[in-house]
Scaffold this active site. Structure first.
Site, PDB file in Angstrom:
ATOM      1  N   TYR A  75      -1.795   0.187  10.080  1.00 31.47           N
ATOM      2  CA  TYR A  75      -2.021  -0.478   8.790  1.00 31.47           C
ATOM      3  C   TYR A  75      -0.768  -0.378   7.916  1.00 31.47           C
ATOM      4  O   TYR A  75      -0.252  -1.392   7.429  1.00 31.47           O
ATOM      5  CB  TYR A  75      -3.216   0.144   8.080  1.00 31.47           C
ATOM      6  CG  TYR A  75      -3.365  -0.290   6.642  1.00 31.47           C
ATOM      7  CD1 TYR A  75      -3.561  -1.629   6.325  1.00 31.47           C
ATOM      8  CD2 TYR A  75      -3.298   0.636   5.600  1.00 31.47           C
ATOM      9  CE1 TYR A  75      -3.691  -2.038   5.000  1.00 31.47           C
ATOM     10  CE2 TYR A  75      -3.433   0.237   4.278  1.00 31.47           C
ATOM     11  CZ  TYR A  75      -3.629  -1.097   3.976  1.00 31.47           C
ATOM     12  OH  TYR A  75      -3.751  -1.499   2.672  1.00 31.47           O
TER      13      TYR A  75
ATOM     14  N   THR B 218       0.814  -1.218   0.000  1.00 31.01           N
ATOM     15  CA  THR B 218       0.000   0.000   0.000  1.00 31.01           C
ATOM     16  C   THR B 218       0.842   1.262   0.000  1.00 31.01           C
ATOM     17  O   THR B 218       1.958   1.276   0.545  1.00 31.01           O
ATOM     18  CB  THR B 218      -0.914   0.006   1.242  1.00 31.01           C
ATOM     19  OG1 THR B 218      -1.525   1.286   1.380  1.00 31.01           O
ATOM     20  CG2 THR B 218      -0.124  -0.272   2.516  1.00 31.01           C
TER      21      THR B 218
END
Length: 333
Positions: A145, A121
């Site tokens: 995350y 990501t």
């Protein structure tokens, strides 16, 4: 003739994973899917793929799957992806995204799997110091995350340094849209991605769309993001697999984006155009930690892979997302 072998897709019943399964099958690769169905949907897995319900953190199960199906490569999508939830429940993210990935990599090494493609990501970059963002930009994630994904990137690099496998890490920017043929799309309840939220509003599932912040250093004051069509992204995974097979000594870290950003208001205007209606905007304070803009420098993926975007158009992305949302509404009716 290229060497074709079965590919394991973890999280293949989820949004991006299910599109990768379709792309692999379309390209002639046999596919095995492992998914625990916590957030995925069994009906998202095509009949042509073998499905195993299970947890990727279960080393014994994964070794059995990898060896019994003679898996040659893994595409790893399974994990948790909601940034605010990662702040509220960081240990869930370090378990699902980091610890379970570690177990999967162990199973891969012990089973002799030589190629590993990892769903990462742009959150690994945190608040970028430069724009567009290059792969060698500092990785300073600002939430669990992003950190959980970056830890898995580090594990893959260390394992590859031992010669056990090669890898391709694909750092996604904002993924949106649905399969143009209507075979798959985003079905997640309570999704937070802007285009998904906007088409839900367009089909009456939501009363409005929240615009978080209008004081960013952008042309219209709203945050700018690089949106990539999920089918183009899935196609990039197939090209990444081809690259790993063709050169087993090489590994790659590549941004997945189009190199162009759109603001929140530009996206909502696109939804208005496609639907020929006005979506209600609800203006709200900016969320902490949201950068002004996140746009990929995609030069590396264009140089290293034989991948070229085919659906690089905001209205097209919205059209496909809307068609899928209408399909979901008809299915619920």
């Amino acid at each position: 003739m290229k060497n074709i072998f079965p590919v394991l897709v973890t999280g293949g019943a989820g949004y991006i994973g299910s599109h990768a399964v379709l792309a692999l099958l379309d390209a002639g690769w046999p596919v095995v899917v492992v998914d625990n169905l916590v957030t995925g949907f069994k009906n998202a897995v095509p009949d042509e793929a073998i499905f195993v319900e299970g947890d990727i953190g279960d080393v014994a199960l994964m070794k059995e799957v990898l060896t019994s199906h003679k898996i040659g490569a893994i595409m790893h999508f399974a994990g948790s992806v909601v940034v605010p939830e990662s702040v509220e429940n960081p240990l869930k993210y370090y378990r699902n995204n980091t610890a379970n990935s570690r177990n999967l990599i162990e199973a891969a090494v012990e089973s002799g799997v030589k190629h590993f493609i990892f769903s990462s990501t742009a959150a690994t970059y945190g608040i970028p110091e430069e724009m567009p963002i290059r792969e060698n930009s500092p990785t300073q994630p600002i939430n669990p995350y992003g950190r959980s994904k970056l830890m898995t990137e580090a594990m893959l690099a260390d394992v590859a340094a031992c010669g056990a496998l090669n890898y391709c890490i694909l750092r996604y920017f904002n993924v949106a849209g649905a399969d143009p043929a209507g075979r798959a799309g985003q079905s997640t309840a309570g999704a937070t991605h802007l285009i998904k939220v906007a088409v839900e509003a367009a089909t009456g599932k939501r009363p409005d769309v929240a615009v978080f912040g209008t004081d960013y250093a952008t042309a219209d004051g709203t945050g700018v993001r690089d949106y990539i069509h999920v089918t183009d992204l899935a196609d990039a995974h197939v090209h990444a697999l081809n690259a790993l097979v063709e050169d087993p000594e090489a590994s790659h870290i590549l941004n997945c984006g189009y190199g162009r950003g759109f603001s929140v208001l530009e996206v909502l205007n696109a939804v208005d155009r496609v639907t020929n209606m006005q979506i209600q905007r609800r203006f709200a304070p900016r969320r902490p930690g949201d950068p002004d803009a996140l746009v990929a420098d995609n030069g590396a993926i264009l140089n290293r892979l034989e991948w070229r975007p085919r659906l690089d158009d905001l209205d097209t992305i919205v059209q496909h997302a809307l068609a899928w949302e209408r399909h979901l509404a008809e299915r619920r009716a």
